[in-house]
Design an enzyme around this catalytic site. Structure first.
Site, PDB file in Angstrom:
ATOM      1  N   ARG A 210     -44.211  38.711  -8.464  1.00 34.88           N
ATOM      2  CA  ARG A 210     -45.046  39.436  -9.426  1.00 34.88           C
ATOM      3  C   ARG A 210     -44.734  38.981 -10.849  1.00 34.88           C
ATOM      4  O   ARG A 210     -43.581  39.044 -11.280  1.00 34.88           O
ATOM      5  CB  ARG A 210     -44.795  40.950  -9.299  1.00 34.88           C
ATOM      6  CG  ARG A 210     -45.715  41.620  -8.309  1.00 34.88           C
ATOM      7  CD  ARG A 210     -45.405  43.073  -8.143  1.00 34.88           C
ATOM      8  NE  ARG A 210     -45.547  43.861  -9.358  1.00 34.88           N
ATOM      9  CZ  ARG A 210     -45.500  45.183  -9.387  1.00 34.88           C
ATOM     10  NH1 ARG A 210     -45.332  45.850  -8.260  1.00 34.88           N
ATOM     11  NH2 ARG A 210     -45.626  45.828 -10.524  1.00 34.88           N
TER      12      ARG A 210
ATOM     13  N   ARG B 234     -43.180  47.394 -20.431  1.00 40.10           N
ATOM     14  CA  ARG B 234     -43.710  48.382 -19.466  1.00 40.10           C
ATOM     15  C   ARG B 234     -42.984  49.717 -19.634  1.00 40.10           C
ATOM     16  O   ARG B 234     -43.604  50.780 -19.550  1.00 40.10           O
ATOM     17  CB  ARG B 234     -43.539  47.868 -18.031  1.00 40.10           C
ATOM     18  CG  ARG B 234     -44.521  46.751 -17.711  1.00 40.10           C
ATOM     19  CD  ARG B 234     -44.057  45.910 -16.552  1.00 40.10           C
ATOM     20  NE  ARG B 234     -44.041  46.621 -15.282  1.00 40.10           N
ATOM     21  CZ  ARG B 234     -43.408  46.164 -14.205  1.00 40.10           C
ATOM     22  NH1 ARG B 234     -42.730  45.028 -14.242  1.00 40.10           N
ATOM     23  NH2 ARG B 234     -43.449  46.849 -13.079  1.00 40.10           N
TER      24      ARG B 234
ATOM     25  N   ARG C 185     -36.628  42.924  -7.727  1.00 38.49           N
ATOM     26  CA  ARG C 185     -37.895  42.702  -7.025  1.00 38.49           C
ATOM     27  C   ARG C 185     -38.539  41.401  -7.503  1.00 38.49           C
ATOM     28  O   ARG C 185     -39.137  40.678  -6.711  1.00 38.49           O
ATOM     29  CB  ARG C 185     -38.853  43.878  -7.266  1.00 38.49           C
ATOM     30  CG  ARG C 185     -40.162  43.719  -6.503  1.00 38.49           C
ATOM     31  CD  ARG C 185     -41.022  44.963  -6.554  1.00 38.49           C
ATOM     32  NE  ARG C 185     -41.460  45.278  -7.905  1.00 38.49           N
ATOM     33  CZ  ARG C 185     -42.121  46.386  -8.250  1.00 38.49           C
ATOM     34  NH1 ARG C 185     -42.424  47.279  -7.328  1.00 38.49           N
ATOM     35  NH2 ARG C 185     -42.481  46.589  -9.489  1.00 38.49           N
TER      36      ARG C 185
ATOM     37  N   ARG D 215     -51.848  57.609 -15.347  1.00 38.77           N
ATOM     38  CA  ARG D 215     -50.865  57.034 -16.266  1.00 38.77           C
ATOM     39  C   ARG D 215     -51.159  57.399 -17.715  1.00 38.77           C
ATOM     40  O   ARG D 215     -50.406  56.980 -18.608  1.00 38.77           O
ATOM     41  CB  ARG D 215     -50.869  55.513 -16.127  1.00 38.77           C
ATOM     42  CG  ARG D 215     -49.691  54.958 -15.299  1.00 38.77           C
ATOM     43  CD  ARG D 215     -49.866  53.453 -15.222  1.00 38.77           C
ATOM     44  NE  ARG D 215     -48.700  52.701 -14.884  1.00 38.77           N
ATOM     45  CZ  ARG D 215     -48.340  52.366 -13.645  1.00 38.77           C
ATOM     46  NH1 ARG D 215     -49.018  52.794 -12.615  1.00 38.77           N
ATOM     47  NH2 ARG D 215     -47.289  51.617 -13.442  1.00 38.77           N
TER      48      ARG D 215
ATOM     49  N   LYS E 129     -41.793  54.697  -6.896  1.00 38.91           N
ATOM     50  CA  LYS E 129     -43.050  55.344  -6.482  1.00 38.91           C
ATOM     51  C   LYS E 129     -43.627  54.676  -5.235  1.00 38.91           C
ATOM     52  O   LYS E 129     -43.894  55.343  -4.241  1.00 38.91           O
ATOM     53  CB  LYS E 129     -44.093  55.282  -7.616  1.00 38.91           C
ATOM     54  CG  LYS E 129     -43.649  55.945  -8.917  1.00 38.91           C
ATOM     55  CD  LYS E 129     -44.726  55.886  -9.982  1.00 38.91           C
ATOM     56  CE  LYS E 129     -45.066  54.487 -10.443  1.00 38.91           C
ATOM     57  NZ  LYS E 129     -44.085  53.869 -11.351  1.00 38.91           N
TER      58      LYS E 129
HETATM   59  P1  B4P Z   1     -40.893  50.731  -7.015  1.00 39.16           P
HETATM   60  O1  B4P Z   1     -40.022  51.500  -7.949  1.00 39.16           O
HETATM   61  O2  B4P Z   1     -41.293  51.373  -5.749  1.00 39.16           O
HETATM   62  O3  B4P Z   1     -42.144  50.232  -7.864  1.00 39.16           O
HETATM   63  P2  B4P Z   1     -43.233  51.166  -8.567  1.00 39.16           P
HETATM   64  O4  B4P Z   1     -42.570  52.207  -9.423  1.00 39.16           O
HETATM   65  O5  B4P Z   1     -44.183  51.637  -7.529  1.00 39.16           O
HETATM   66  O6  B4P Z   1     -44.010  50.073  -9.374  1.00 39.16           O
HETATM   67  P3  B4P Z   1     -44.546  49.809 -10.818  1.00 39.16           P
HETATM   68  O7  B4P Z   1     -44.627  51.058 -11.650  1.00 39.16           O
HETATM   69  O8  B4P Z   1     -43.713  48.687 -11.328  1.00 39.16           O
HETATM   70  O9  B4P Z   1     -45.947  49.185 -10.596  1.00 39.16           O
HETATM   71  P4  B4P Z   1     -47.463  49.596 -10.401  1.00 39.16           P
HETATM   72  O10 B4P Z   1     -47.883  48.825  -9.227  1.00 39.16           O
HETATM   73  O11 B4P Z   1     -47.703  51.070 -10.344  1.00 39.16           O
HETATM   74  O12 B4P Z   1     -40.138  49.415  -6.678  1.00 39.16           O
HETATM   75  C1  B4P Z   1     -39.352  48.684  -7.614  1.00 39.16           C
HETATM   76  C2  B4P Z   1     -38.172  48.043  -6.927  1.00 39.16           C
HETATM   77  O13 B4P Z   1     -37.134  49.005  -6.823  1.00 39.16           O
HETATM   78  C3  B4P Z   1     -38.446  47.540  -5.509  1.00 39.16           C
HETATM   79  O14 B4P Z   1     -37.847  46.297  -5.355  1.00 39.16           O
HETATM   80  C4  B4P Z   1     -37.758  48.580  -4.633  1.00 39.16           C
HETATM   81  O15 B4P Z   1     -37.302  48.051  -3.415  1.00 39.16           O
HETATM   82  C5  B4P Z   1     -36.609  49.022  -5.508  1.00 39.16           C
HETATM   83  N1  B4P Z   1     -36.142  50.380  -5.230  1.00 39.16           N
HETATM   84  C6  B4P Z   1     -36.931  51.479  -5.054  1.00 39.16           C
HETATM   85  N2  B4P Z   1     -36.156  52.574  -4.833  1.00 39.16           N
HETATM   86  C7  B4P Z   1     -34.849  52.136  -4.913  1.00 39.16           C
HETATM   87  C8  B4P Z   1     -33.582  52.792  -4.800  1.00 39.16           C
HETATM   88  N3  B4P Z   1     -33.488  54.103  -4.551  1.00 39.16           N
HETATM   89  N4  B4P Z   1     -32.464  52.067  -4.956  1.00 39.16           N
HETATM   90  C9  B4P Z   1     -32.550  50.726  -5.201  1.00 39.16           C
HETATM   91  N5  B4P Z   1     -33.713  50.042  -5.312  1.00 39.16           N
HETATM   92  C10 B4P Z   1     -34.849  50.753  -5.171  1.00 39.16           C
HETATM   93  O16 B4P Z   1     -48.156  49.063 -11.752  1.00 39.16           O
HETATM   94  C11 B4P Z   1     -48.170  47.689 -12.136  1.00 39.16           C
HETATM   95  C12 B4P Z   1     -49.108  47.464 -13.346  1.00 39.16           C
HETATM   96  O17 B4P Z   1     -50.478  47.775 -12.969  1.00 39.16           O
HETATM   97  C13 B4P Z   1     -48.872  48.353 -14.582  1.00 39.16           C
HETATM   98  O18 B4P Z   1     -47.871  47.824 -15.445  1.00 39.16           O
HETATM   99  C14 B4P Z   1     -50.290  48.349 -15.243  1.00 39.16           C
HETATM  100  O19 B4P Z   1     -50.519  47.147 -15.968  1.00 39.16           O
HETATM  101  C15 B4P Z   1     -51.221  48.364 -14.044  1.00 39.16           C
HETATM  102  N6  B4P Z   1     -51.626  49.744 -13.658  1.00 39.16           N
HETATM  103  C16 B4P Z   1     -51.336  50.349 -12.462  1.00 39.16           C
HETATM  104  N7  B4P Z   1     -51.839  51.595 -12.433  1.00 39.16           N
HETATM  105  C17 B4P Z   1     -52.457  51.791 -13.644  1.00 39.16           C
HETATM  106  C18 B4P Z   1     -53.138  52.903 -14.229  1.00 39.16           C
HETATM  107  N8  B4P Z   1     -53.279  54.060 -13.572  1.00 39.16           N
HETATM  108  N9  B4P Z   1     -53.638  52.769 -15.477  1.00 39.16           N
HETATM  109  C19 B4P Z   1     -53.521  51.614 -16.155  1.00 39.16           C
HETATM  110  N10 B4P Z   1     -52.872  50.513 -15.665  1.00 39.16           N
HETATM  111  C20 B4P Z   1     -52.336  50.601 -14.419  1.00 39.16           C
END
Ligand code: B4P
Length: 191
Positions: free
Chosen positions: A134, A146, A128, A89, A14
């Site tokens: 993190r 998660r 990551r 979420r 995302k």
């Molecule tokens: P991404 O995959 O981009 O990470 P994300 O989904 O955005 O992050 P996540 O869901 O973990 O965290 P968030 O900040 O929303 O990246 C992951 C890795 O994969 C990176 O290293 C990237 O380079 C790699 N990657 C991506 N695409 C790739 C591909 N095609 N091939 C290979 N590698 C690839 O949330 C964190 C925490 O915040 C939650 O657990 C919760 O506690 C809280 N939170 C956030 N929003 C909330 C909400 N709305 N309500 C309640 N709690 C919330």
């Protein structure tokens, strides 16, 4: 206005894809994860409270994240549109977002849901974790939690947008560029 919910389990890409989308389409990026981590870095009361949930892989309470999004929407009153990354979420968050947007005489255009298998999610998050520092990417138990929290509390949000005819599934496996091309095809079809 083009208002997109970018959806998917943790590690689905995302944040990665949102960065590309805002550059191409000129949308404002609202990531609740980034906002919460910013609050934590600033050691604010909200950030320190959120840390208790994030470090365990639990969701931060709805009232906290809904309030954060409301103030960000007010702050960007002139935007062409928004990309919501990691929000909503829960179904309660999705309902609150609809209410907030209706008050601004706009609505969600579509939910784009990145689909990635569990093994790949774990591989990406652990990868990551080696560079990001993190806390929630460091421990396999927290990563598994998660993913479980996603399946239990977040996946039902798909039904919410499906009922509105706004759900679009996107294959989230493959290179970042190939996935971005798939997303652009769908976004271009929305305009
Ligand atoms: P991404 O995959 O981009 O990470 P994300 O989904 O955005 O992050 P996540 O869901 O973990 O965290 P968030 O900040 O929303 O990246 C992951 C890795 O994969 C990176 O290293 C990237 O380079 C790699 N990657 C991506 N695409 C790739 C591909 N095609 N091939 C290979 N590698 C690839 O949330 C964190 C925490 O915040 C939650 O657990 C919760 O506690 C809280 N939170 C956030 N929003 C909330 C909400 N709305 N309500 C309640 N709690 C919330």
């Amino acid at each position: 206005m083009l208002n997109i919910v970018l959806f998917g389990p943790p590690g689905a890409g995302k944040g990665t894809q949102a960065a590309n989308i805002i550059e191409k389409y000129g949308l404002v990026h609202l990531s609740t994860g980034d906002i919460l981590r910013g609050e934590l870095a600033a050691q604010s009361k909200l950030g320190l409270e959120a840390k208790k949930y994030m470090d365990k892989g639990e969701l931060v309470p709805d009232s906290v994240v809904i309030g954060m999004i409301e103030s960000k929407l007010d702050h960007h009153a002139d935007a062409n549109g928004f990309i919501f990354d990691g929000f909503p979420r829960t179904t309660a968050q999705a309902e609150a977002l609809d209410d907030l947007l209706a008050r601004k005489k706009t609505a969600i255009t579509a939910m784009l849901a990145l689909e990635v298998g569990k093994e790949e999610l774990i591989k990406r998050l652990q990868g990551r974790g080696k560079i990001s520092g993190r806390a929630d990417d460091q421990d396999i138990i927290v990563i598994e939690n998660r993913i479980n929290v996603y399946n239990r509390e977040t996946a039902p949000v798909i039904d919410y947008y499906s009922a509105q005819g706004k759900f679009k599934a996107i294959a989230g496996m493959g290179t970042i560029e190939a996935i971005f091309d798939r997303l652009c095809l769908v976004i271009d079809g929305l305009k």
